[in-house]
Design an enzyme around this catalytic site. Sequence first.
Site, PDB file in Angstrom:
ATOM      1  N   GLU A  23       0.839  -1.209   0.000  1.00 18.12           N
ATOM      2  CA  GLU A  23       0.000   0.000   0.000  1.00 18.12           C
ATOM      3  C   GLU A  23       0.866   1.248   0.000  1.00 18.12           C
ATOM      4  OE1 GLU A  23      -3.995  -0.683   2.356  1.00 18.12           O
ATOM      5  OE2 GLU A  23      -2.285  -1.328   3.576  1.00 18.12           O
ATOM      6  N   TYR A  55     -15.034  26.401  -1.238  1.00 20.38           N
ATOM      7  CA  TYR A  55     -14.926  24.938  -1.336  1.00 20.38           C
ATOM      8  C   TYR A  55     -13.896  24.485  -2.356  1.00 20.38           C
ATOM      9  CZ  TYR A  55     -18.792  25.943  -4.606  1.00 20.38           C
ATOM     10  OH  TYR A  55     -19.587  26.471  -5.580  1.00 20.38           O
ATOM     11  N   GLU A  75      -8.073   6.236   9.905  1.00 16.75           N
ATOM     12  CA  GLU A  75      -8.565   7.028  11.032  1.00 16.75           C
ATOM     13  C   GLU A  75      -7.669   8.254  11.241  1.00 16.75           C
ATOM     14  OE1 GLU A  75      -8.280   3.758  10.840  1.00 16.75           O
ATOM     15  OE2 GLU A  75      -9.855   2.756  12.010  1.00 16.75           O
ATOM     16  N   LYS A 100     -11.936   3.854   1.319  1.00 22.97           N
ATOM     17  CA  LYS A 100     -10.772   3.118   0.802  1.00 22.97           C
ATOM     18  C   LYS A 100     -11.315   1.927   0.000  1.00 22.97           C
ATOM     19  CE  LYS A 100      -6.363   1.269   2.433  1.00 22.97           C
ATOM     20  NZ  LYS A 100      -5.526   1.000   3.626  1.00 22.97           N
TER      21      LYS A 100
END
Length: 121
Positions: A23, A55, A75, A100
């Site tokens: 990863e 934004y 997290e 994910k």
Amino acid sequence: MSTDRITLKGLRARGRHGVLPAERELGQEFVVDATLFLDLAPAAAADDLTLTVHYGELAQALVKVVEGEPVELIETLAQRLADVCLADDRVRAAEISVHKPAAPIPLPFDDVIVTIQRSRP
């Protein structure tokens, strides 16, 4: 908490977050949803962009975090994204979801999502 909100949904960026070496090496796409809670009345009354959160600039700042320093946990990534949102003093709270969809799970699945809510004390 104000009921007014700005939501940026489905923001995509490539990052190298995760526990597994592959990863970190190969990276993968992450998808971010961010909802900011703030009072939009001043901006609406004055029709003035400087009185609200831009934004487009927010999207760029969030992508920079996703593309930036790798972390093991989504997290932790979600917390870093919330910190970016709360850096604007007008934002009272933020809800961040990090998707994910290519998580290394050897079973059929649609998505992995971590959602956090953070607010000012």
